[in-house]
Scaffold this motif. Structure first.
Motif, PDB file in Angstrom:
ATOM      1  N   HIS A 185     134.958  80.066-110.388  1.00 39.27           N
ATOM      2  CA  HIS A 185     134.248  79.295-111.426  1.00 39.27           C
ATOM      3  C   HIS A 185     134.590  77.957-111.273  1.00 39.27           C
ATOM      4  N   ILE A 186     133.417  76.959-111.479  1.00 41.87           N
ATOM      5  CA  ILE A 186     133.505  75.661-111.033  1.00 41.87           C
ATOM      6  C   ILE A 186     134.598  74.974-112.048  1.00 41.87           C
ATOM      7  N   GLU A 187     134.950  75.481-113.149  1.00 40.41           N
ATOM      8  CA  GLU A 187     135.871  74.744-114.072  1.00 40.41           C
ATOM      9  C   GLU A 187     137.092  74.876-113.495  1.00 40.41           C
ATOM     10  N   LYS A 188     137.528  75.964-112.468  1.00 41.42           N
ATOM     11  CA  LYS A 188     138.664  76.082-111.953  1.00 41.42           C
ATOM     12  C   LYS A 188     138.828  75.044-110.914  1.00 41.42           C
ATOM     13  N   LEU A 189     137.725  74.900-110.227  1.00 45.92           N
ATOM     14  CA  LEU A 189     137.639  73.954-109.076  1.00 45.92           C
ATOM     15  C   LEU A 189     137.940  72.501-109.668  1.00 45.92           C
ATOM     16  N   VAL A 190     137.277  72.439-110.834  1.00 41.80           N
ATOM     17  CA  VAL A 190     137.365  70.792-111.321  1.00 41.80           C
ATOM     18  C   VAL A 190     138.892  70.757-111.717  1.00 41.80           C
ATOM     19  N   SER A 191     139.351  71.694-112.263  1.00 41.60           N
ATOM     20  CA  SER A 191     140.941  71.767-112.743  1.00 41.60           C
ATOM     21  C   SER A 191     141.780  71.439-111.510  1.00 41.60           C
ATOM     22  N   MET A 192     141.477  72.278-110.412  1.00 45.87           N
ATOM     23  CA  MET A 192     142.271  72.159-109.308  1.00 45.87           C
ATOM     24  C   MET A 192     142.222  70.835-108.590  1.00 45.87           C
ATOM     25  N   ALA A 193     140.939  70.094-108.497  1.00 40.50           N
ATOM     26  CA  ALA A 193     140.827  68.917-108.052  1.00 40.50           C
ATOM     27  C   ALA A 193     141.370  67.886-108.628  1.00 40.50           C
ATOM     28  N   ILE A 209     143.982  55.070-100.540  1.00 40.15           N
ATOM     29  CA  ILE A 209     144.909  55.888 -99.975  1.00 40.15           C
ATOM     30  C   ILE A 209     145.142  57.220-100.823  1.00 40.15           C
ATOM     31  N   ALA A 210     145.112  57.093-101.923  1.00 42.52           N
ATOM     32  CA  ALA A 210     145.196  58.458-102.820  1.00 42.52           C
ATOM     33  C   ALA A 210     143.955  59.161-102.785  1.00 42.52           C
ATOM     34  N   ALA A 211     143.104  58.569-102.928  1.00 38.27           N
ATOM     35  CA  ALA A 211     141.549  59.358-102.819  1.00 38.27           C
ATOM     36  C   ALA A 211     141.497  60.040-101.420  1.00 38.27           C
ATOM     37  N   GLU A 212     141.963  59.379-100.183  1.00 38.70           N
ATOM     38  CA  GLU A 212     141.866  59.758 -98.980  1.00 38.70           C
ATOM     39  C   GLU A 212     142.754  61.148 -98.868  1.00 38.70           C
ATOM     40  N   GLY A 213     143.928  61.085 -99.396  1.00 38.29           N
ATOM     41  CA  GLY A 213     145.025  62.164 -99.706  1.00 38.29           C
ATOM     42  C   GLY A 213     144.474  63.314-100.321  1.00 38.29           C
ATOM     43  N   VAL A 214     143.607  62.873-101.523  1.00 36.36           N
ATOM     44  CA  VAL A 214     143.035  64.208-102.102  1.00 36.36           C
ATOM     45  C   VAL A 214     142.175  64.839-101.271  1.00 36.36           C
ATOM     46  N   LYS A 215     141.058  63.982-100.758  1.00 36.40           N
ATOM     47  CA  LYS A 215     139.972  64.386 -99.731  1.00 36.40           C
ATOM     48  C   LYS A 215     140.747  65.311 -98.692  1.00 36.40           C
ATOM     49  N   LYS A 216     141.893  64.913 -98.118  1.00 35.88           N
ATOM     50  CA  LYS A 216     142.320  65.812 -96.910  1.00 35.88           C
ATOM     51  C   LYS A 216     142.995  66.817 -97.539  1.00 35.88           C
ATOM     52  N   HIS A 217     143.777  66.693 -98.497  1.00 31.07           N
ATOM     53  CA  HIS A 217     144.010  68.164 -99.056  1.00 31.07           C
ATOM     54  C   HIS A 217     143.058  69.199 -99.264  1.00 31.07           C
ATOM     55  N   ILE A 218     142.106  68.740 -99.806  1.00 36.07           N
ATOM     56  CA  ILE A 218     140.858  69.520-100.258  1.00 36.07           C
ATOM     57  C   ILE A 218     140.125  70.254 -99.059  1.00 36.07           C
ATOM     58  N   GLN A 219     140.175  69.254 -97.767  1.00 31.99           N
ATOM     59  CA  GLN A 219     139.549  69.802 -96.652  1.00 31.99           C
ATOM     60  C   GLN A 219     140.621  70.929 -95.706  1.00 31.99           C
ATOM     61  N   ARG A 220     141.655  70.708 -96.076  1.00 27.32           N
ATOM     62  CA  ARG A 220     142.902  71.396 -95.445  1.00 27.32           C
ATOM     63  C   ARG A 220     142.919  72.791 -96.237  1.00 27.32           C
ATOM     64  N   SER A 221     142.953  72.765 -97.496  1.00 26.64           N
ATOM     65  CA  SER A 221     143.435  73.880 -98.117  1.00 26.64           C
ATOM     66  C   SER A 221     142.477  74.567 -98.903  1.00 26.64           C
ATOM     67  N   TRP A 222     141.085  74.113 -98.987  1.00 29.94           N
ATOM     68  CA  TRP A 222     140.108  74.893 -99.610  1.00 29.94           C
ATOM     69  C   TRP A 222     139.083  75.481 -98.722  1.00 29.94           C
ATOM     70  N   ASP A 223     138.713  76.591 -99.048  1.00 34.41           N
ATOM     71  CA  ASP A 223     137.778  77.542 -98.243  1.00 34.41           C
ATOM     72  C   ASP A 223     136.398  76.642 -98.464  1.00 34.41           C
TER      73      ASP A 223
END
Length: 72
Positions: A2-10, A25-39
């Motif tokens: 569910h999108i609510e779970k994805l929003v919470s995770m992000a 730098i923080a936003a880039e870190g979040v982006k890289k984490h999502i790229q690496r870890s999310w399906d």
């Protein structure tokens, strides 16, 4: 997922990176984490949600998703 779970995770990821004083730098870190870890389906869903409204995403999470979207 569910999108609510994805929003919470992000937002949780963004909370972790929010300690970084340079928000670019923080936003880039979040982006890289999502790229690496999310399906790919999860990434596609959060990008679509951001494009539709992005309601509920923290400013840092929204910035990271925008960066994710811009890279294609």
């Amino acid at each position: 997922m569910h999108i609510e779970k994805l929003v919470s995770m992000a937002n949780d990821i963004a909370d972790f990176f929010n300690a970084e004083s340079d928000k670019e730098i923080a936003a880039e870190g979040v982006k890289k984490h999502i790229q690496r870890s999310w399906d790919p389906r999860m990434r596609k869903a959060i990008v679509k949600y951001y494009q539709d409204s992005g309601e509920g995403l923290s400013p840092l999470a929204a910035d990271a998703v925008k960066k994710l979207m811009e890279m294609g």
